[in-house]
Design a protein around this motif. Structure first.
Motif, PDB file in Angstrom:
ATOM      1  N   PRO A 206     175.526  67.627  61.725  1.00 26.34           N
ATOM      2  CA  PRO A 206     174.103  67.390  61.965  1.00 26.34           C
ATOM      3  C   PRO A 206     173.301  68.699  61.927  1.00 26.34           C
ATOM      4  O   PRO A 206     173.856  69.798  61.921  1.00 26.34           O
ATOM      5  CB  PRO A 206     174.068  66.775  63.369  1.00 26.34           C
ATOM      6  N   VAL A 207     171.987  68.552  61.935  1.00 26.45           N
ATOM      7  CA  VAL A 207     171.075  69.693  61.823  1.00 26.45           C
ATOM      8  C   VAL A 207     171.277  70.690  62.958  1.00 26.45           C
ATOM      9  O   VAL A 207     171.183  71.905  62.743  1.00 26.45           O
ATOM     10  CB  VAL A 207     169.609  69.187  61.787  1.00 26.45           C
ATOM     11  N   GLN A 208     171.568  70.207  64.167  1.00 28.24           N
ATOM     12  CA  GLN A 208     171.765  71.109  65.302  1.00 28.24           C
ATOM     13  C   GLN A 208     172.885  72.121  65.013  1.00 28.24           C
ATOM     14  O   GLN A 208     172.789  73.294  65.371  1.00 28.24           O
ATOM     15  CB  GLN A 208     172.128  70.342  66.584  1.00 28.24           C
ATOM     16  N   THR A 209     173.932  71.657  64.397  1.00 32.96           N
ATOM     17  CA  THR A 209     175.054  72.526  64.073  1.00 32.96           C
ATOM     18  C   THR A 209     174.636  73.583  63.058  1.00 32.96           C
ATOM     19  O   THR A 209     174.997  74.754  63.184  1.00 32.96           O
ATOM     20  CB  THR A 209     176.233  71.704  63.525  1.00 32.96           C
ATOM     21  N   TRP A 210     173.866  73.180  62.062  1.00 35.19           N
ATOM     22  CA  TRP A 210     173.394  74.126  61.048  1.00 35.19           C
ATOM     23  C   TRP A 210     172.470  75.172  61.653  1.00 35.19           C
ATOM     24  O   TRP A 210     172.538  76.354  61.310  1.00 35.19           O
ATOM     25  CB  TRP A 210     172.680  73.382  59.916  1.00 35.19           C
ATOM     26  N   ILE A 211     171.608  74.757  62.567  1.00 37.93           N
ATOM     27  CA  ILE A 211     170.695  75.705  63.220  1.00 37.93           C
ATOM     28  C   ILE A 211     171.489  76.677  64.091  1.00 37.93           C
ATOM     29  O   ILE A 211     171.232  77.883  64.088  1.00 37.93           O
ATOM     30  CB  ILE A 211     169.621  74.957  64.036  1.00 37.93           C
ATOM     31  N   GLY A 212     172.465  76.168  64.824  1.00 40.94           N
ATOM     32  CA  GLY A 212     173.330  77.041  65.621  1.00 40.94           C
ATOM     33  C   GLY A 212     174.089  78.027  64.751  1.00 40.94           C
ATOM     34  O   GLY A 212     174.231  79.200  65.101  1.00 40.94           O
ATOM     35  N   ALA A 213     174.569  77.556  63.610  1.00 44.75           N
ATOM     36  CA  ALA A 213     175.289  78.436  62.685  1.00 44.75           C
ATOM     37  C   ALA A 213     174.357  79.496  62.109  1.00 44.75           C
ATOM     38  O   ALA A 213     174.741  80.661  61.956  1.00 44.75           O
ATOM     39  CB  ALA A 213     175.924  77.621  61.564  1.00 44.75           C
ATOM     40  N   ALA A 214     173.129  79.112  61.793  1.00 39.91           N
ATOM     41  CA  ALA A 214     172.156  80.071  61.264  1.00 39.91           C
ATOM     42  C   ALA A 214     171.827  81.127  62.318  1.00 39.91           C
ATOM     43  O   ALA A 214     171.718  82.323  62.015  1.00 39.91           O
ATOM     44  CB  ALA A 214     170.900  79.354  60.806  1.00 39.91           C
ATOM     45  N   ALA A 215     171.678  80.691  63.571  1.00 38.20           N
ATOM     46  CA  ALA A 215     171.411  81.641  64.657  1.00 38.20           C
ATOM     47  C   ALA A 215     172.599  82.576  64.852  1.00 38.20           C
ATOM     48  O   ALA A 215     172.423  83.789  65.059  1.00 38.20           O
ATOM     49  CB  ALA A 215     171.109  80.888  65.948  1.00 38.20           C
ATOM     50  N   ALA A 216     173.796  82.043  64.776  1.00 37.33           N
ATOM     51  CA  ALA A 216     174.993  82.875  64.902  1.00 37.33           C
ATOM     52  C   ALA A 216     175.076  83.872  63.750  1.00 37.33           C
ATOM     53  O   ALA A 216     175.430  85.043  63.956  1.00 37.33           O
ATOM     54  CB  ALA A 216     176.245  81.997  64.939  1.00 37.33           C
TER      55      ALA A 216
END
Length: 98
Positions: A59-69
């Motif tokens: 989901p999008v939340q995972t992608w946003i977390g990955a981008a932040a990481a």
């Protein structure tokens, strides 16, 4: 165990050993060639492949977390900071239902 079981075990053992020998020979030839720089990049490429495969279908939340990481990794070059930022962003997004 029957003879066929032992035959399968023997064939698998020979195959496993052969794969290692072929890898050793191929690695030696690559090191001697002009493509030896590729071997230096393999560990990073493996990590990128594992992360990309893990993100597929998430989901999008995972992608946003990955981008932040990823951003934290670029800015800090610190593994612990990268993990903390990614987890905090992901947890914040999932707790808020975004």
């Amino acid at each position: 165990m029957t003879g066929s079981h032992w035959a399968v075990i023997g064939v698998l053992a020979i195959a496993a050993f052969s794969i290692r020998v072929v890898g050793l020979i191929a690695g030696g030839r690559i090191r001697a060639s002009r493509h030896s720089w590729v071997l230096d990049e393999v560990p990073g490429l493996i990590v990128v492949c594992l992360v990309a495969a893990s993100l597929a279908g998430q989901p999008v939340q995972t992608w946003i977390g990955a981008a932040a990481a990823f951003g934290a990794a670029v800015l800090t070059n610190n593994v612990i900071a990268t993990m903390i930022v990614g987890v905090i962003i992901y947890a914040g997004l999932t707790m808020n239902g975004i």
